[in-house]
Design an enzyme around this catalytic site. Structure first.
Site, PDB file in Angstrom:
ATOM      1  N   TYR A   1       0.845  -1.206   0.000  1.00  0.00           N
ATOM      2  CA  TYR A   1       0.000   0.000   0.000  1.00  0.00           C
ATOM      3  C   TYR A   1       0.879   1.255   0.000  1.00  0.00           C
ATOM      4  O   TYR A   1       0.711   2.152  -0.827  1.00  0.00           O
ATOM      5  CB  TYR A   1      -0.918  -0.027   1.228  1.00  0.00           C
ATOM      6  CG  TYR A   1      -1.604   1.283   1.511  1.00  0.00           C
ATOM      7  CD1 TYR A   1      -2.561   1.807   0.639  1.00  0.00           C
ATOM      8  CD2 TYR A   1      -1.300   2.012   2.661  1.00  0.00           C
ATOM      9  CE1 TYR A   1      -3.182   3.019   0.905  1.00  0.00           C
ATOM     10  CE2 TYR A   1      -1.924   3.223   2.931  1.00  0.00           C
ATOM     11  CZ  TYR A   1      -2.857   3.722   2.058  1.00  0.00           C
ATOM     12  OH  TYR A   1      -3.469   4.924   2.314  1.00  0.00           O
TER      13      TYR A   1
HETATM   14  N1  NAD Z   1      -8.432   6.892   6.309  1.00  0.00           N
HETATM   15  C1  NAD Z   1      -7.144   7.020   6.590  1.00  0.00           C
HETATM   16  O1  NAD Z   1      -6.695   6.915   7.737  1.00  0.00           O
HETATM   17  C2  NAD Z   1      -6.161   7.347   5.484  1.00  0.00           C
HETATM   18  C3  NAD Z   1      -4.825   7.595   5.846  1.00  0.00           C
HETATM   19  C4  NAD Z   1      -3.915   7.879   4.839  1.00  0.00           C
HETATM   20  C5  NAD Z   1      -4.325   7.968   3.525  1.00  0.00           C
HETATM   21  N2  NAD Z   1      -5.626   7.711   3.198  1.00  0.00           N
HETATM   22  C6  NAD Z   1      -6.004   7.805   1.782  1.00  0.00           C
HETATM   23  O2  NAD Z   1      -7.108   8.674   1.658  1.00  0.00           O
HETATM   24  C7  NAD Z   1      -7.944   8.266   0.585  1.00  0.00           C
HETATM   25  C8  NAD Z   1      -9.368   8.067   1.073  1.00  0.00           C
HETATM   26  O3  NAD Z   1      -9.363   7.083   2.088  1.00  0.00           O
HETATM   27  P1  NAD Z   1     -10.666   6.639   2.872  1.00  0.00           P
HETATM   28  O4  NAD Z   1     -10.260   6.338   4.266  1.00  0.00           O
HETATM   29  O5  NAD Z   1     -11.760   7.594   2.595  1.00  0.00           O
HETATM   30  O6  NAD Z   1     -10.950   5.220   2.157  1.00  0.00           O
HETATM   31  P2  NAD Z   1     -12.292   4.584   1.591  1.00  0.00           P
HETATM   32  O7  NAD Z   1     -11.968   3.186   1.230  1.00  0.00           O
HETATM   33  O8  NAD Z   1     -13.415   4.821   2.555  1.00  0.00           O
HETATM   34  O9  NAD Z   1     -12.583   5.427   0.285  1.00  0.00           O
HETATM   35  C9  NAD Z   1     -12.042   5.133  -0.974  1.00  0.00           C
HETATM   36  C10 NAD Z   1     -13.174   5.089  -1.983  1.00  0.00           C
HETATM   37  O10 NAD Z   1     -12.592   4.861  -3.261  1.00  0.00           O
HETATM   38  C11 NAD Z   1     -13.355   3.904  -3.958  1.00  0.00           C
HETATM   39  N3  NAD Z   1     -12.449   3.193  -4.861  1.00  0.00           N
HETATM   40  C12 NAD Z   1     -11.425   2.374  -4.524  1.00  0.00           C
HETATM   41  N4  NAD Z   1     -10.830   1.885  -5.624  1.00  0.00           N
HETATM   42  C13 NAD Z   1     -11.505   2.417  -6.679  1.00  0.00           C
HETATM   43  C14 NAD Z   1     -11.358   2.302  -8.087  1.00  0.00           C
HETATM   44  N5  NAD Z   1     -10.425   1.518  -8.624  1.00  0.00           N
HETATM   45  N6  NAD Z   1     -12.203   2.991  -8.885  1.00  0.00           N
HETATM   46  C15 NAD Z   1     -13.174   3.782  -8.355  1.00  0.00           C
HETATM   47  N7  NAD Z   1     -13.361   3.934  -7.029  1.00  0.00           N
HETATM   48  C16 NAD Z   1     -12.527   3.257  -6.208  1.00  0.00           C
HETATM   49  C17 NAD Z   1     -13.936   2.989  -2.902  1.00  0.00           C
HETATM   50  O11 NAD Z   1     -15.147   2.371  -3.325  1.00  0.00           O
HETATM   51  C18 NAD Z   1     -14.164   3.950  -1.734  1.00  0.00           C
HETATM   52  O12 NAD Z   1     -15.484   4.431  -1.704  1.00  0.00           O
HETATM   53  C19 NAD Z   1      -7.313   6.983   0.033  1.00  0.00           C
HETATM   54  O13 NAD Z   1      -6.513   7.329  -1.073  1.00  0.00           O
HETATM   55  C20 NAD Z   1      -6.464   6.489   1.175  1.00  0.00           C
HETATM   56  O14 NAD Z   1      -5.394   5.708   0.716  1.00  0.00           O
HETATM   57  C21 NAD Z   1      -6.561   7.418   4.148  1.00  0.00           C
END
Ligand code: NAD
Length: 336
Positions: A152
């Site tokens: 990741y």
């Molecule tokens: N939540 C955290 O603590 C955290 C920390 C660091 C980074 N991030 C990053 O922030 C971003 C949002 O994270 P989140 O916690 O809201 O995650 P999440 O999984 O709730 O949201 C991601 C969304 O993207 C959609 N998705 C995934 N792959 C896809 C694809 N190939 N095509 C279309 N849609 C797709 C999923 O259906 C989901 O609704 C991500 O990039 C994640 O890596 C999150």
């Protein structure tokens, strides 16, 4: 302003879309609502967007090149926020390919869309996980981050480097945001706060890794969203003070490129986080103490001095307030 936001059925993306709509932007959402976790939660987040004027949704996969091209060609967004990704560090053991499909191939399609449709600014999610084996605390964007501990993290680091190359070659201004452990209402069911809350309310034990001794810059979702929206409005340029002799990883002299940490400056020990949750729930947790999991980093601590100096704010919500808000939402949403 018309903004393409990917991942709008997700935790952070749904909040970002709400704030952009509230300030009068038009939002084109893009999400495939995959089943990495409970799809009905994604649908419920999306339902709150679909009934707002100014919101248009595209249900498609970022890895589908034609679908992404069509989204850019049809909607011609001025700015793009890329939050869709395969998140989570452990799922990669069984599903490594989906990380590359969504986070690398999908991100390439977003960059290509920005390139061919004159997008003014791309803001994309990276992660504190890119700091991997680094131990110099707090984590600074100006330090090299070359030792990811998970696939990741490696795909997110690849995003930063792909963004730099496109910013250089095609002049697309790109800002990468390294989020630190995000939590809050409408949160993710695979993350600790959600898992702990459900287990405690059901009277089941919770798995406490590293015996609860690691510290995290737990960051409340509103603080993250504020950072996304503020940086979206700050289009980066080339850094005139940058030198290829001593290349600063956070900026660039050859590309309009910026990296920012967004995280709470006060790391909190996991045991304290659990204690706050117990207080909010009015119940004690049954803890199963376990060693640190493979791929987990012992501690994270965000250096946000650049965010404060250039973007004009700092994440401020303490866990006592943020966890209480999460618990209030959880009880209401699940009726418990
Ligand atoms: N939540 C955290 O603590 C955290 C920390 C660091 C980074 N991030 C990053 O922030 C971003 C949002 O994270 P989140 O916690 O809201 O995650 P999440 O999984 O709730 O949201 C991601 C969304 O993207 C959609 N998705 C995934 N792959 C896809 C694809 N190939 N095509 C279309 N849609 C797709 C999923 O259906 C989901 O609704 C991500 O990039 C994640 O890596 C999150």
């Amino acid at each position: 302003m018309k903004v393409l936001v990917t991942g709008t059925a997700g935790f952070i993306g749904s909040h970002v879309a709400q704030v952009l709509l509230a300030r009068g932007d038009e939002v084109v959402g893009f999400d495939n609502l995959n089943d990495y976790y409970d799809v009905s939660l994604k649908q419920a987040r999306l339902a709150r967007l679909l009934d707002k004027p100014g919101y248009t949704h595209i249900s498609a996969d970022l890895a589908d090149r034609a679908a992404v091209e069509e989204a850019f060609a049809t909607h011609r967004p001025a700015r793009v926020v890329n939050l869709a990704a395969q998140a989570g560090v452990r799922y990669a053991a069984e599903n490594p390919h989906v990380y590359v499909q969504s986070n690398v191939t999908g991100f390439l399609h977003v960059l290509e869309g920005c390139r061919h449709h004159d997008v003014q600014h791309l803001v994309y999610a990276s992660t504190s996980s890119v700091y991997g084996a680094n131990r110099a605390m707090p984590f600074s964007e100006h330090a090299p981050a070359e030792h990811p501990l998970t696939l990741y993290a490696a795909t997110k680091k690849a995003n930063e480097q792909m963004a730099h190359s496109y910013a250089h070659l095609y002049g697309i201004p790109c800002t990468g945001l390294r989020f630190f452990t995000v939590y809050g209402p409408w949160g993710r069911p695979d993350m600790a706060l959600f898992l702990f809350t459900r287990a405690i309310l059901e009277g089941k034990p919770i798995k406490v890794f590293n015996h609860g001794h690691h510290k995290r810059s737990f960051t409340y979702v509103d603080d993250i969203v504020e950072g996304v929206v503020r940086t979206l409005d700050r289009v980066p340029g080339k850094d005139p003070d940058w030198s290829g002799q001593h290349p600063d990883p956070a900026t660039s002299g050859v590309a309009p490129y910026r990296l920012y940490n967004i995280g709470n400056e006060q790391p909190v020990e996991l045991l304290r986080y659990i204690e706050v949750l117990e207080d909010c729930l009015g119940r004690k947790a049954v803890m199963e103490m376990l060693p640190l999991q493979a791929g987990d980093v012992p501690d994270t601590e965000a250096d946000v001095s650049d965010l404060i100096a250039n973007v004009g704010y700092r994440p401020v919500v303490p866990v006592e307030e943020g966890v209480a808000n999460f618990v209030r939402w959880y009880r209401g949403y699940y009726g418990v």
